[in-house]
Design a protein around this motif. Structure first.
Motif, PDB file in Angstrom:
ATOM      1  N   ALA A 115     -20.329 -18.853  -4.518  1.00  9.97           N
ATOM      2  CA  ALA A 115     -19.261 -18.995  -5.263  1.00  9.97           C
ATOM      3  C   ALA A 115     -18.478 -17.396  -4.959  1.00  9.97           C
ATOM      4  CB  ALA A 115     -19.405 -19.210  -6.610  1.00  9.97           C
ATOM      5  N   LYS A 116     -17.241 -17.465  -5.428  1.00 12.60           N
ATOM      6  CA  LYS A 116     -16.632 -15.974  -5.275  1.00 12.60           C
ATOM      7  C   LYS A 116     -16.242 -15.535  -6.764  1.00 12.60           C
ATOM      8  CE  LYS A 116     -12.036 -14.270  -4.195  1.00 12.60           C
ATOM      9  NZ  LYS A 116     -10.723 -14.433  -3.670  1.00 12.60           N
ATOM     10  N   PRO A 117     -16.819 -14.341  -6.932  1.00 16.73           N
ATOM     11  CA  PRO A 117     -16.528 -13.417  -8.011  1.00 16.73           C
ATOM     12  C   PRO A 117     -15.190 -13.102  -8.188  1.00 16.73           C
ATOM     13  CG  PRO A 117     -18.540 -12.431  -7.199  1.00 16.73           C
ATOM     14  CD  PRO A 117     -17.869 -13.663  -6.191  1.00 16.73           C
ATOM     15  N   VAL A 118     -14.458 -13.374  -9.127  1.00 20.58           N
ATOM     16  CA  VAL A 118     -12.856 -13.180  -9.326  1.00 20.58           C
ATOM     17  C   VAL A 118     -13.080 -11.883 -10.352  1.00 20.58           C
ATOM     18  CG1 VAL A 118     -10.749 -13.718 -10.046  1.00 20.58           C
ATOM     19  CG2 VAL A 118     -12.189 -15.177  -8.591  1.00 20.58           C
ATOM     20  N   PHE A 119     -12.697 -10.727 -10.049  1.00 21.46           N
ATOM     21  CA  PHE A 119     -12.687  -9.840 -11.303  1.00 21.46           C
ATOM     22  C   PHE A 119     -11.366  -9.700 -11.987  1.00 21.46           C
ATOM     23  CE2 PHE A 119     -15.761  -7.895  -8.184  1.00 21.46           C
ATOM     24  CZ  PHE A 119     -16.897  -8.211  -8.940  1.00 21.46           C
ATOM     25  N   VAL A 120     -11.394  -9.403 -13.312  1.00 23.49           N
ATOM     26  CA  VAL A 120     -10.388  -9.074 -14.186  1.00 23.49           C
ATOM     27  C   VAL A 120     -10.723  -7.662 -14.728  1.00 23.49           C
ATOM     28  CG1 VAL A 120      -9.272  -9.748 -16.442  1.00 23.49           C
ATOM     29  CG2 VAL A 120      -9.934 -11.488 -14.827  1.00 23.49           C
ATOM     30  N   ASP A 121      -9.665  -6.920 -14.757  1.00 18.79           N
ATOM     31  CA  ASP A 121     -10.025  -5.572 -15.295  1.00 18.79           C
ATOM     32  C   ASP A 121     -10.351  -5.449 -16.956  1.00 18.79           C
ATOM     33  OD1 ASP A 121      -9.986  -2.712 -14.951  1.00 18.79           O
ATOM     34  OD2 ASP A 121      -8.011  -2.373 -14.730  1.00 18.79           O
ATOM     35  N   ILE A 122     -10.701  -4.522 -17.399  1.00 20.14           N
ATOM     36  CA  ILE A 122     -11.446  -4.216 -18.763  1.00 20.14           C
ATOM     37  C   ILE A 122     -10.112  -3.617 -19.525  1.00 20.14           C
ATOM     38  CG2 ILE A 122     -13.548  -4.027 -17.917  1.00 20.14           C
ATOM     39  CD1 ILE A 122     -13.567  -0.919 -18.420  1.00 20.14           C
ATOM     40  N   ASP A 123     -10.590  -3.924 -20.935  1.00 21.28           N
ATOM     41  CA  ASP A 123      -9.884  -3.286 -21.967  1.00 21.28           C
ATOM     42  C   ASP A 123     -10.623  -1.877 -22.074  1.00 21.28           C
ATOM     43  OD1 ASP A 123      -9.730  -2.339 -24.658  1.00 21.28           O
ATOM     44  OD2 ASP A 123      -8.419  -4.045 -25.011  1.00 21.28           O
ATOM     45  N   PRO A 124      -9.518  -0.770 -22.091  1.00 18.38           N
ATOM     46  CA  PRO A 124     -10.057   0.686 -22.044  1.00 18.38           C
ATOM     47  C   PRO A 124     -10.680   0.983 -23.020  1.00 18.38           C
ATOM     48  CG  PRO A 124      -7.371   0.643 -22.229  1.00 18.38           C
ATOM     49  CD  PRO A 124      -8.044  -0.753 -21.838  1.00 18.38           C
TER      50      PRO A 124
END
Length: 395
Positions: A115-124
């Motif tokens: 499957a494909k990891p789809v990244f979402v940025d983090i809360d700083p």
């Protein structure tokens, strides 16, 4: 998941011996040595090493702690993630959304199923997946959302769940670093990590707040169908001997590990309180030293229960401070020196530098200070005083 230990820098190689460890597992063992040895002896006497009575007892205890109906032991926290994804039927071509700022096992479990990891940025502030960015990442191929409760702080689960439910997408919690952590929703209800999404995945790697004498993991769920599927998948896919209904794997928690973990579980609440007390002492000492202008301390929302698997500060001069502390005999660690989207193993995903700026910035500026339960007030003062010396003359 598990930590990455960085090779010593030239400064560290020349530095004096450490004045105390980053994590004092020897002191932890000394406090329960007789209990652990007795528990191990009981397993050795029984000769029931695979899925013996201690495993079933630990599963019941973890289910009660988390507040869920089912808990199923497995061989590692990495396997817990993999088994949860397998139980959902994640397969080649599917997408699973997660954070780029975490241990490799989080995204690696997705990739292992093609499957494909789809990244979402983090809360700083929290270093967890930024829930505000989540919905735009969902597509028709999204099969699951896999937030990480990083460093012992729960992710923003209420918003994540609202978005997930609206799109009919299940949620798997990576709670490897956060056993015992809680978050509060808008109805002022306490929510235990591992009892919020469809699955909770825990690690018993030795450095975790509840750590064994090797690898081990646990999957929690309230869904009986998911629980039954995980139970089959972890045992080669068979419901009975030599009959295999699914293509599973060998991922059973050893009875020896379960016996040791049962002893340590009795002390978990006291150790968690000690970690939280140490974190509060750090805040007080850094404040008294006037360092809050230079250092960003860990964020903890009001009323939430951060369990401080790591006490992570943020500082522009991270590497210089780390070398300075090491020269004073003070240990630190970096979690994580490079976000996953910039790792060679995930180059095929096509993300480049700048794709997730918050994760990239955090990887360059965060530093974990020792916060283990047995740490003394004197040792913490040594850390803060040495940090204050680093900033002397900057005011």
């Amino acid at each position: 998941m598990s930590s990455l230990t960085q090779p010593p820098s030239p400064t560290e190689q020349r530095a004096p011996a450490l004045r105390f460890p980053f994590l004092d597992l020897k002191a932890e063992y000394a406090a329960m040595k007789a209990e652990i040895r007795a528990a191990v002896d009981n397993v050795l006497e029984s000769q029931q090493f695979i899925m013996g009575p201690p495993v079933r007892e630990l599963e019941a205890e973890i289910a009660a702690l988390v507040g869920c109906r089912f808990a199923l032991g497995c061989a590692s926290g990495s396997d817990a993630l993999l088994l949860a994804l397998m139980a959902l039927g994640v397969d080649s071509g599917d997408e699973v959304i997660t954070s780029p700022f975490t241990f490799v096992a989080t995204a690696g479990s997705i990739a292992r199923l093609k499957a494909k990891p789809v990244f979402v940025d983090i809360d700083p502030e929290t270093y967890n997946l930024d829930a505000k960015r989540l919905e735009s990442a969902i597509t028709s191929r999204t099969r699951a959302i896999l937030p990480v409760h990083l460093f012992g702080l729960a992710a923003e689960m209420e918003t994540i769940l609202q978005i997930a439910r609206a799109h009919h997408v299940p949620v798997i919690e990576d709670a490897a670093q956060s056993i015992g952590a809680q978050c509060i929703d808008s109805h002022h209800q306490d929510n235990n990590v591992g009892n919020i999404g469809e699955f909770g995945c825990f690690s018993f790697f030795p450095s975790k707040n509840l750590g064994g004498a090797g690898d081990g993991g646990m999957i929690t769920t309230n869904n009986p169908e998911y629980a039954e599927r995980v139970a089959v998948l972890r045992d080669h896919g068979g419901r009975k001997k030599y009959q295999y209904d699914l293509l599973g794997m060998n991922s059973r928690l050893d009875s020896l590990q379960a016996a040791i973990l049962l002893v340590k579980l009795k002390h978990l609440d006291a150790f968690t309180k000690a970690r939280r007390k140490n974190a509060e002492r750090y805040r007080k000492l850094f404040g008294q030293a006037g360092l809050e202008e230079w250092i960003t301390l860990p964020f903890e929302p009001e009323g939430w229960r951060h369990v401080y698997n790591q006490f992570v500060i943020r500082i522009p001069e991270r590497d210089q401070l780390r070398d300075h502390l090491r020269a004073r005999g003070i240990p630190t660690e970096i979690y994580y020196p490079s976000p996953l989207h910039l790792q060679p193993a995930f180059a095929y995903l096509g993300y480049g530098q700048g794709a997730f700026p918050q994760a990239e910035d955090a990887s360059q500026h965060v530093l974990a200070l020792p916060v283990f339960p047995q740490m003394t007030a004197e040792q913490q003062k040594i850390v803060v005083d040495a940090t204050a010396d680093f900033f002397a003359g900057k005011t």
